[in-house]
Design an enzyme around this catalytic site. Structure first.
Site, PDB file in Angstrom:
ATOM      1  N   ASP A 101     -27.448 135.889  61.595  1.00 41.92           N
ATOM      2  CA  ASP A 101     -27.041 135.711  60.085  1.00 41.92           C
ATOM      3  C   ASP A 101     -27.699 136.634  59.353  1.00 41.92           C
ATOM      4  O   ASP A 101     -29.073 136.807  59.559  1.00 41.92           O
ATOM      5  CB  ASP A 101     -27.265 134.603  59.484  1.00 41.92           C
ATOM      6  CG  ASP A 101     -26.633 133.192  60.557  1.00 41.92           C
ATOM      7  OD1 ASP A 101     -25.687 133.767  61.044  1.00 41.92           O
ATOM      8  OD2 ASP A 101     -27.289 132.169  60.721  1.00 41.92           O
TER       9      ASP A 101
ATOM     10  N   TYR B 102     -19.516 122.709  58.534  1.00 39.61           N
ATOM     11  CA  TYR B 102     -18.908 122.124  59.730  1.00 39.61           C
ATOM     12  C   TYR B 102     -17.809 121.088  59.189  1.00 39.61           C
ATOM     13  O   TYR B 102     -16.840 120.839  59.911  1.00 39.61           O
ATOM     14  CB  TYR B 102     -19.949 121.236  60.471  1.00 39.61           C
ATOM     15  CG  TYR B 102     -20.871 122.029  61.138  1.00 39.61           C
ATOM     16  CD1 TYR B 102     -20.593 122.880  62.035  1.00 39.61           C
ATOM     17  CD2 TYR B 102     -22.344 122.106  60.626  1.00 39.61           C
ATOM     18  CE1 TYR B 102     -21.664 123.613  62.728  1.00 39.61           C
ATOM     19  CE2 TYR B 102     -23.085 122.991  61.108  1.00 39.61           C
ATOM     20  CZ  TYR B 102     -22.953 123.492  62.260  1.00 39.61           C
ATOM     21  OH  TYR B 102     -23.834 124.319  62.818  1.00 39.61           O
TER      22      TYR B 102
ATOM     23  N   GLY C 115     -22.757 127.414  67.351  1.00 37.11           N
ATOM     24  CA  GLY C 115     -21.803 126.270  67.458  1.00 37.11           C
ATOM     25  C   GLY C 115     -20.650 126.915  68.090  1.00 37.11           C
ATOM     26  O   GLY C 115     -20.156 128.169  68.222  1.00 37.11           O
TER      27      GLY C 115
ATOM     28  N   GLU D  87     -31.668 135.105  60.235  1.00 37.48           N
ATOM     29  CA  GLU D  87     -32.143 134.399  61.423  1.00 37.48           C
ATOM     30  C   GLU D  87     -31.263 134.770  62.761  1.00 37.48           C
ATOM     31  O   GLU D  87     -30.285 135.103  62.484  1.00 37.48           O
ATOM     32  CB  GLU D  87     -32.262 132.689  61.348  1.00 37.48           C
ATOM     33  CG  GLU D  87     -30.969 132.309  60.732  1.00 37.48           C
ATOM     34  CD  GLU D  87     -31.155 130.726  60.327  1.00 37.48           C
ATOM     35  OE1 GLU D  87     -30.995 129.743  61.217  1.00 37.48           O
ATOM     36  OE2 GLU D  87     -31.678 130.451  59.177  1.00 37.48           O
TER      37      GLU D  87
ATOM     38  N   GLU E  89     -29.234 118.185  65.047  1.00 34.59           N
ATOM     39  CA  GLU E  89     -28.075 118.784  65.053  1.00 34.59           C
ATOM     40  C   GLU E  89     -27.302 118.006  66.251  1.00 34.59           C
ATOM     41  O   GLU E  89     -26.142 118.655  66.981  1.00 34.59           O
ATOM     42  CB  GLU E  89     -28.029 120.098  65.388  1.00 34.59           C
ATOM     43  CG  GLU E  89     -28.803 121.031  64.309  1.00 34.59           C
ATOM     44  CD  GLU E  89     -29.091 122.490  64.443  1.00 34.59           C
ATOM     45  OE1 GLU E  89     -28.020 123.208  64.618  1.00 34.59           O
ATOM     46  OE2 GLU E  89     -30.076 122.906  64.760  1.00 34.59           O
TER      47      GLU E  89
ATOM     48  N   ASN F  39     -29.723 133.195  66.159  1.00 33.48           N
ATOM     49  CA  ASN F  39     -29.085 131.680  66.952  1.00 33.48           C
ATOM     50  C   ASN F  39     -28.721 131.951  68.270  1.00 33.48           C
ATOM     51  O   ASN F  39     -28.052 132.785  68.634  1.00 33.48           O
ATOM     52  CB  ASN F  39     -27.820 131.268  66.096  1.00 33.48           C
ATOM     53  CG  ASN F  39     -27.912 130.971  64.601  1.00 33.48           C
ATOM     54  OD1 ASN F  39     -28.505 129.870  64.009  1.00 33.48           O
ATOM     55  ND2 ASN F  39     -27.718 132.003  63.888  1.00 33.48           N
TER      56      ASN F  39
ATOM     57  N   SER G 140     -28.572 124.797  61.193  1.00 37.56           N
ATOM     58  CA  SER G 140     -27.501 124.261  60.642  1.00 37.56           C
ATOM     59  C   SER G 140     -27.677 123.840  59.300  1.00 37.56           C
ATOM     60  O   SER G 140     -27.422 123.027  58.544  1.00 37.56           O
ATOM     61  CB  SER G 140     -26.961 123.133  61.147  1.00 37.56           C
ATOM     62  OG  SER G 140     -26.238 123.465  62.621  1.00 37.56           O
TER      63      SER G 140
END
Length: 304
Positions: free
Chosen positions: A253, A212, A272, A266, A18, A268, A146
């Site tokens: 998420d 993205y 981002g 999951e 990433e 994070n 990602s």
């Protein structure tokens, strides 16, 4: 000059799959902090050893690294040894949240809803997995983010190829039952959840490209969910972060079935911060612009 935070390193780039996204995130954060008068400097661990941070008298670190070598507890551990306060979760929570398999085990043990799963190896009985989990199935590396190396499998005969792809990224590969419904993400900042974001990706495929680089993905924030339901989902996310030991900021998420059942996917711990990113989007709806968000995250930098 904003001297409150001292000399700040924005950790960006790194060596994970990433890296490109991290460079986008880190440069956005760096620009925002500098605009606010913070003595901030970009620092790429792929180009300099972290011990240089101490030699160069950095007083805080804003971690904008994603994936392994940045989000998995290793950088956090090094910063602990250097005694440089850093943003986000600590060593244990970072390592745990990066591991999708063990995250799910903790959530399940605490009675939190998460999709059923199986660990895949070269010796896996593919037909048995398809029968047990049903089709479609998501196959993904345990330690990547990602959507790297992830595949939606619609036929049992595709499972082995999906495992082979995921195994290029990680020795551990997980298969997860497909939950049909609305795709949601809920960030948190300190001890409060931010507004829920509902994601509508082209063809229901929220992959690396659509995350993205594709402007066709729709992000609905406010989510359009009833207030009571949104509050219940926010409480679930804060509980999911708490049992993992997360702190500072992050993003969970999840899926919401048509009959209103949530499933955690999951966590994070270093989300981002790009132009397409979700934490800034939710923060904006909560009344906080990008610079204010970056300063709030930096404010929470700590050790231990």
């Amino acid at each position: 000059m904003n001297r409150k935070f001292g000399k700040v390193a924005v950790l960006l780039g790194g060596t994970s799959a990433e890296r490109d996204v991290s460079l986008m995130s880190g440069n956005a954060v760096l620009a925002a902090l500098r605009a606010a008068g913070v003595d901030a400097h970009g620092f790429d661990p792929a180009e300099q050893d972290l011990h240089v941070l101490k030699e160069q008298a950095y007083e805080r670190a804003f971690i904008a690294l994603h994936g392994r070598g940045g989000e998995d507890g290793t950088v956090q551990g090094m910063l602990e040894l250097l005694a440089i306060p850093y943003t986000g979760s600590g060593v244990m929570a970072s390592a745990l949240a990066m591991d999708k398999w063990r995250t799910k085990m903790v959530w399940a043990a605490c009675g939190l809803p998460t999709p059923r799963y199986a660990i895949l190896t070269a010796d896996t009985d593919w037909e048995a997995v398809a029968t047990d989990l049903g089709l479609p199935i998501f196959v993904k590396p345990v330690h990547e983010g990602s959507s790297m190396g992830a595949t939606k499998v619609v036929q049992a005969g595709q499972l082995k190829a999906a495992w082979e792809l995921a195994a290029r990224f990680d020795d551990l590969v997980i298969a997860e039952e497909f939950i049909s419904g609305a795709e949601l993400t809920i960030p948190f900042l300190d001890d409060r959840a931010l507004p829920v974001i509902r994601i509508e990706a082209p063809d229901g495929k929220y992959d690396y490209q659509n995350k993205y680089f594709n402007d066709d993905t729709r992000y609905l924030c406010p989510s359009g969910l009833p207030a009571a339901q949104e509050q219940a989902l926010q409480a679930l996310v804060m509980k999911s972060a708490q049992v993992l030991g997360c702190r500072g900021w992050g993003r969970a998420d999840l899926m919401l079935t048509d009959d209103g059942r949530p499933y955690l996917l999951e966590m994070n711990t270093s989300p981002g911060m790009t132009g397409h990113s979700l934490v800034p989007m939710a923060a904006k709806v909560a009344g906080m612009d990008f610079t204010e968000l970056c300063l709030a995250i930096l404010e929470g930098a700590r050790l231990g």
